[in-house]
Design an enzyme around this catalytic site. Structure first.
Site, short mmCIF file in Angstrom:
data_model
loop_
_atom_site.label_atom_id
_atom_site.label_comp_id
_atom_site.label_asym_id
_atom_site.label_seq_id
_atom_site.Cartn_x
_atom_site.Cartn_y
_atom_site.Cartn_z
N GLY A 1 23.03 -36.00 19.91
CA GLY A 1 23.68 -36.96 20.67
C GLY A 1 22.83 -36.91 22.34
O GLY A 1 21.59 -37.10 22.07
N SER A 2 23.47 -37.24 23.34
CA SER A 2 22.78 -37.47 24.49
C SER A 2 22.09 -36.38 24.90
O SER A 2 21.18 -36.57 25.99
CB SER A 2 23.91 -37.93 25.34
OG SER A 2 24.29 -39.17 25.30
N THR A 3 22.00 -35.24 24.41
CA THR A 3 21.01 -34.24 24.92
C THR A 3 19.42 -34.59 24.61
O THR A 3 18.61 -34.18 25.06
CB THR A 3 21.41 -32.77 24.42
OG1 THR A 3 21.26 -32.96 22.84
CG2 THR A 3 22.80 -32.38 24.77
N PHE A 4 19.31 -35.58 23.64
CA PHE A 4 18.22 -36.00 23.12
C PHE A 4 17.66 -37.08 24.07
O PHE A 4 16.47 -37.23 24.35
CB PHE A 4 18.39 -36.51 21.63
CG PHE A 4 16.92 -36.71 21.21
CD1 PHE A 4 16.07 -35.90 20.56
CD2 PHE A 4 16.37 -38.24 21.22
CE1 PHE A 4 14.71 -36.15 20.06
CE2 PHE A 4 14.99 -38.41 20.74
CZ PHE A 4 14.35 -37.45 20.06
N LYS A 5 18.38 -37.42 25.11
CA LYS A 5 18.03 -38.39 26.00
C LYS A 5 16.89 -37.59 27.01
O LYS A 5 16.28 -38.48 27.70
CB LYS A 5 19.05 -38.94 26.96
CG LYS A 5 20.19 -39.84 26.03
CD LYS A 5 21.43 -40.28 26.89
CE LYS A 5 22.19 -41.15 25.90
NZ LYS A 5 23.48 -41.68 26.61
#
Length: 489
Positions: free
Chosen positions: A220-224
């Site tokens: 999810g957004s941790t990959f941002k």
């Protein structure tokens, strides 16, 4: 008459040579392989006839040990016991007569059983003096107070927590829930062991899986953080660069769109700074960045942080994956950590650890030292670099951006009074009306020096309803408690 005798003699000689060769192959060349076979009862009797070495944590706290059996009818001399049961089971694993080994019990079996090359001189000394042979001990890098804090904060919910020392890669906590008590498999009662084994295999929650290292999730957004790092490393962006942040992003090759969680644009005129895009976790901004940067740049940056790299702690670690052939709409989804992007909680902790460590990612390590039966150190692993993921300048920019997430963005529940904290939330969609995976990854620095830092990743699978399972709401408070415990120690 001599010719038939010579032929017969040649045949007999050949048969003797073949028998000699096969015996040599089995008894010498394959001896180690045959000894290691789980079904080798002689090996089991040999191992359980000597004291298997303990597994310890912290300042000598024993979490796995062998005790002498008092039952005269028991054919085995020693029984394996696990003092902390579920708390450390994902790391220690089990040692079972019937079902073999897992975890550290398997990865360092040669040390614990006393057969490691490093323990040769100890075995020789025992032989000369007549002492009963004993296995070596393994001290783990886990800190009991941090491990307990992670377990308590997870509070029985399905998921995992990993805490790392950013400067060394040492694993300070590794919790997987639900867990199990390895002692039920260590029993010498075969029927009881089988009953426990079948119950564990039949449990749909998979308590024997170490979710921290063996389970893959969409990050999810941790990959941002990876997408932001790739943008900064390209030289075309800085924290103040305005990027597209519309309410919906039109995806190429399809009529579908990518939207934001709040259903609104991320800034005036559909523009937002890269800093604020991370602070409020703007999907459309990072989806657009993914399309602009391209699969090669994102894949290269993910690999630099450890994706698709062989890792061992020495527990085996499932490789996290970025789909390097992602194209079209899939590339936009990859930019926000969805689609075919998958990661272990350990890998997500390595993202924050690398950023906290000025851009250098350390190899994760669970072993503090290995000692012989006299507790003399025979192995003391030194920290090892996996590589540089980003420049020092980029790492400093990412830390500043992550601080904004905690100070005024989606991760405010991770704040710690008097401590500098940076983080990133993540809410990985699963579809089918199922609650998303709730993520949080972070680092904390109390300003007292390089040894007072910690990086954490938390994932919660069963976070409640679709509308309530957000990383900032569920996982950030867990990370906060773990970071606090690490800094207080």
């Amino acid at each position: 008459m001599n010719r038939p005798l010579r032929r017969l003699s040649a045949v007999i000689a050949f048969l003797f040579f073949t028998l000699f060769a096969s015996t040599t192959w089995i008894q010498f060349l394959r001896a180690g392989e045959l000894n290691a076979m789980p079904g080798n009862s002689r090996q089991l009797y040999a191992e359980l006839g000597r004291e298997r070495g303990p597994i310890l944590v912290g300042a000598g706290q024993t979490v796995a040990s062998s005790v002498e059996v008092q039952d005269p009818d028991d054919p085995y001399r020693y029984l394996r016991q696990y003092a902390a049961g579920e708390l450390y089971a994902p790391v220690t694993g089990h040692y079972s007569i019937r079902y073999g080994t897992s975890g550290v019990e398997r990865a360092l079996n040669d040390v614990l059983s006393g057969t490691a090359d490093e323990l040769f001189y100890r075995r020789l000394s025992d032989l000369i003096t007549g002492r009963d042979p004993r296995g070596g001990s393994v001290t783990l890098t886990l800190r009991p107070e941090v491990q307990q804090a992670a377990w308590d904060a997870l509070d029985g919910r399905k998921g995992a927590v990993v805490a790392l020392d950013p400067s060394t890669g040492d694993v300070l906590a590794m919790v997987s829930s639900p867990s199990y008590d390895p002692s039920v498999l260590a029993t010498h009662d075969g029927a009881a062991a089988e009953q426990a084994w079948q119950a564990l295999l039949g449990d749909e929650d998979d308590p024997m899986v170490n979710r921290a290292t063996g389970a893959l999730y969409p990050p999810g957004s941790t990959f941002k953080l990876v997408t932001a790092a790739a943008a900064l490393e390209s030289g075309d962006y800085d924290a103040d660069t305005l990027v597209a942040g519309p309410r919906e992003l039109d995806l190429p090759q399809t009529s579908n769109t990518l939207g934001n969680d709040e259903g609104t644009a991320c800034g005036p005129d559909d523009r937002v700074s890269l800093r604020d895009a991370l602070r409020i976790s703007c999907n459309t901004a990072f989806g657009d960045l993914g399309l602009r940067l391209g699969a090669e740049a994102l894949d290269e940056q993910a690999r630099a942080f450890g994706f698709e790299q062989p890792l061992s702690t020495p527990l085996p670690v499932t490789q996290s994956r970025f789909p390097e052939d992602a194209a079209g709409p899939l590339l936009a989804y990859a930019g926000i950590g969805q689609g075919d992007v998958t990661a272990t909680p350990l890998q997500v902790a390595m993202l924050s650890a690398g950023i906290a460590n000025d851009g250098v990612v350390m190899r994760p390590n669970l072993v503090a030292d290995v000692r012989d039966a006299a507790f003399d150190v025979v192995e003391d692993p030194a920290p090892q670099e996996l590589g540089r993921a980003v420049s020092e300048e980029t790492a400093a920019t990412l830390r500043e951006m992550m601080r904004a997430v905690v100070e005024s963005g989606t991760g405010t529940r991770a704040r710690i009074e008097g401590v500098t904290v940076g983080g990133k939330t993540g809410t990985a969609q699963r579809g089918g009306g199922r609650a998303p995976y709730a993520w949080f990854t972070s680092w904390a620095d109390d300003g007292q020096g390089r040894n007072q830092r910690v990086a954490v990743a938390v994932v919660i699978e069963d976070g409640g309803s679709v509308d309530s399972a957000y990383g900032g709401r569920l996982s950030a408070p867990v990370a906060q408690r773990v970071m606090q415990a690490a800094l207080d120690g």
